[in-house]
Scaffold this active site. Structure first.
Site, short mmCIF file in Angstrom:
data_model
loop_
_atom_site.label_atom_id
_atom_site.label_comp_id
_atom_site.label_asym_id
_atom_site.label_seq_id
_atom_site.Cartn_x
_atom_site.Cartn_y
_atom_site.Cartn_z
N TYR A 153 0.86 -1.18 0.00
CA TYR A 153 0.00 0.00 0.00
C TYR A 153 0.90 1.22 0.00
O TYR A 153 1.83 1.31 0.81
CB TYR A 153 -0.89 -0.01 1.25
N ASP A 248 9.48 2.80 -0.49
CA ASP A 248 8.48 3.49 0.31
C ASP A 248 8.72 3.16 1.78
O ASP A 248 8.36 2.08 2.27
CB ASP A 248 7.08 3.04 -0.14
N LYS A 276 4.86 9.38 8.68
CA LYS A 276 4.65 8.88 10.04
C LYS A 276 5.69 9.40 11.05
O LYS A 276 5.56 10.50 11.55
CB LYS A 276 4.59 7.36 10.02
N1 HOZ Z 1 -3.90 3.20 5.80
C1 HOZ Z 1 -3.55 3.35 7.15
C2 HOZ Z 1 -2.96 2.11 7.70
N2 HOZ Z 1 -2.03 1.44 6.88
C3 HOZ Z 1 -4.75 3.71 7.98
C4 HOZ Z 1 -4.66 5.06 8.50
C5 HOZ Z 1 -5.78 5.43 9.45
O1 HOZ Z 1 -6.87 4.89 9.38
O2 HOZ Z 1 -5.57 6.30 10.27
#
Ligand code: HOZ
Length: 442
Positions: A153, A248, A276
């Site tokens: 992802y 990434d 992050k």
């Molecule tokens: N796509 C995020 C986790 N891999 C989720 C982020 C969120 O819901 O805060």
């Protein structure tokens, strides 16, 4: 000493009332789909505050947090040094729309820690970072295709939404409506850890692939480690084919050590994306690489990308304060040790229960898959019994432990998690497995 967990009757009246209001006005009651608990069931959390390894919900329940804002809170919640930096900065103004020395300071900390980054551009989210890195790769190579991996992802930009992990895997969305077919066709997918598949795609699309984008440790299909030689193989194939390698590191940057995961694999990315941890819990992300590549970005070059809140001073202060804390002697060793204990404890408890499962883990990232077979790519991850995961998630939550509300995410250990926290988590897991074995899901 044997430790048992407490299963408490959780009172969630106020959370329920707030979530009901949220559902009327926020899509699905949330601002990011995985938070809606759709695949695990139960009442989504409404959080009021966080402190160290704990979250406190709107009813005052204390939860031991292994989501940690999806990996952003490596120091735990409301770390005093980070909070102080944010408060101090807020008093000086929160956004100027002009360069600050803070951007230079955070850029220096990052580039000194990650040698493949000579020049960096700050943005506000991981999605912006990966989207911009791909645009830059296309601009530099003058090619259109990108190659990504099934179950990885890279945020929600159009090019990344086929066979993607995280929320798309959670909700079972294989292809996202709204992405123009002509664009979707430019994204190629290969199974993670499968170099021959990558070679085949390069042969089929000779001189057309701008970049390979990869999570150096996959953490959005649950945790899946790269096999020996996989990342080096990608480096070799991309170099030979005139494509760029985008690593990434939005999740892995500064998570395994004070630097990027690519360094542990001895791979030099052409472009690296970060997010992050470098924002210390505020919205900051970045992409960077060699000066030669980055000089194609406007204003030095024609590849355009911009942002009102890019390099935001509040986020820069939080990022600088966080990275400075991460240089404390022994911090990563302590994190590794707690994570190791947790993973060993989970494996032991799982084995005792007789429930089929795998704990995939590396450093402070872990995922429990409910399958008897090893998980080395997305097809393997999808074999996991997600109903079992949902049950495990709920059993743990009832014992005050908050895991990712999806099979296809990681558990994040933070530097704030103590030895007692880990012992308590293992006890909760042991009791959860017992409950699951005694009353299997139908
Ligand atoms: N796509 C995020 C986790 N891999 C989720 C982020 C969120 O819901 O805060």
């Amino acid at each position: 000493m044997s430790v048992t967990s407490t299963k408490f009757k959780v009172q969630r009246r106020r959370s329920r009332e707030i979530f009901e209001r949220a559902e009327k006005i926020l899509v699905g009651g949330v601002n990011s789909p995985v938070r809606a608990f759709r695949s695990v069931g139960g009442q989504p959390l409404i959080i009021e505050r966080g402190s160290g390894p704990y979250l406190y919900d709107a009813d005052g329940n204390e939860l031991l947090d292994y989501v940690c804002s999806w990996g952003a809170m490596l120091l735990g919640h409301a770390h005093p040094a980070v909070t102080e930096a944010i408060v101090e900065q807020a008093q000086r103004g929160t956004s100027y729309g002009a360069t600050t020395e803070l951007e230079v300071e955070l850029a220096s900390l990052v580039t000194e820690a990650i040698p493949s980054i000579e020049k960096i551009r700050f943005v506000s989210s991981g999605t912006e970072a990966t989207m911009s890195a791909v645009r830059l790769a296309r601009g530099v190579t003058k090619r259109d295709f990108i190659l990504k991996f099934e179950g990885c992802y890279h945020g929600h930009a159009d090019s990344f939404l086929s066979q993607a992990g995280s929320g798309l895997a959670t909700l079972g969305i294989a292809e996202c409506p709204g992405v123009p077919q002509v664009l979707a066709e430019l994204t190629l997918n290969a199974p993670y850890n499968d170099l021959p598949a990558v070679e085949r795609l390069f042969a089929q699309h000779k001189d057309k692939i701008a970049a390979v984008i990869v999570e150096p440790i996959a953490a959005n299909m649950g945790v899946v480690e790269p096999e020996a030689g996989f990342l080096l193989g990608l480096r070799e194939i991309t170099k030979r084919s005139g494509a760029l390698l985008i690593v990434d590191e939005v999740i892995t940057g500064f998570r395994m050590h004070f630097g990027a995961a690519q360094q542990l694999a001895r791979v030099e990315a052409d472009l690296t994306t970060l997010g992050k941890i470098i924002g210390g819990g505020l919205p900051a992300a970045a992409y960077g690489g060699s000066a030669q590549i980055m000089n194609h970005v406007a204003p030095l070059g024609p590849v355009y990308q911009a942002g009102t809140l890019a390099g935001n001073p509040l986020a820069m202060r939080a990022g600088i304060a966080t990275l400075k804390q991460l240089t404390r002697a022994g911090l990563y060793e302590g994190l590794r040790e707690q994570s190791r204990r947790l993973v060993e404890g989970l494996r032991e408890a799982l084995a005792e229960s007789g429930i089929a499962g795998q704990v995939n883990a590396t450093g402070s990232l872990a995922t429990l898959f409910f399958t008897a077979l090893p998980v080395r790519n997305y097809s393997d991850a999808k074999r996991s019994d997600t109903k079992q995961y949902a049950r495990f998630f709920r059993e743990m939550l009832e014992r005050g432990v908050f895991l990712a509300p999806s099979q296809f995410e990681a558990a994040f250990v933070s530097a704030a998690h103590t030895s007692r926290n880990v012992t308590r988590t293992i006890a909760a897991a042991r009791d959860s497995f017992k409950a699951m074995a005694a009353e299997p899901a139908t």
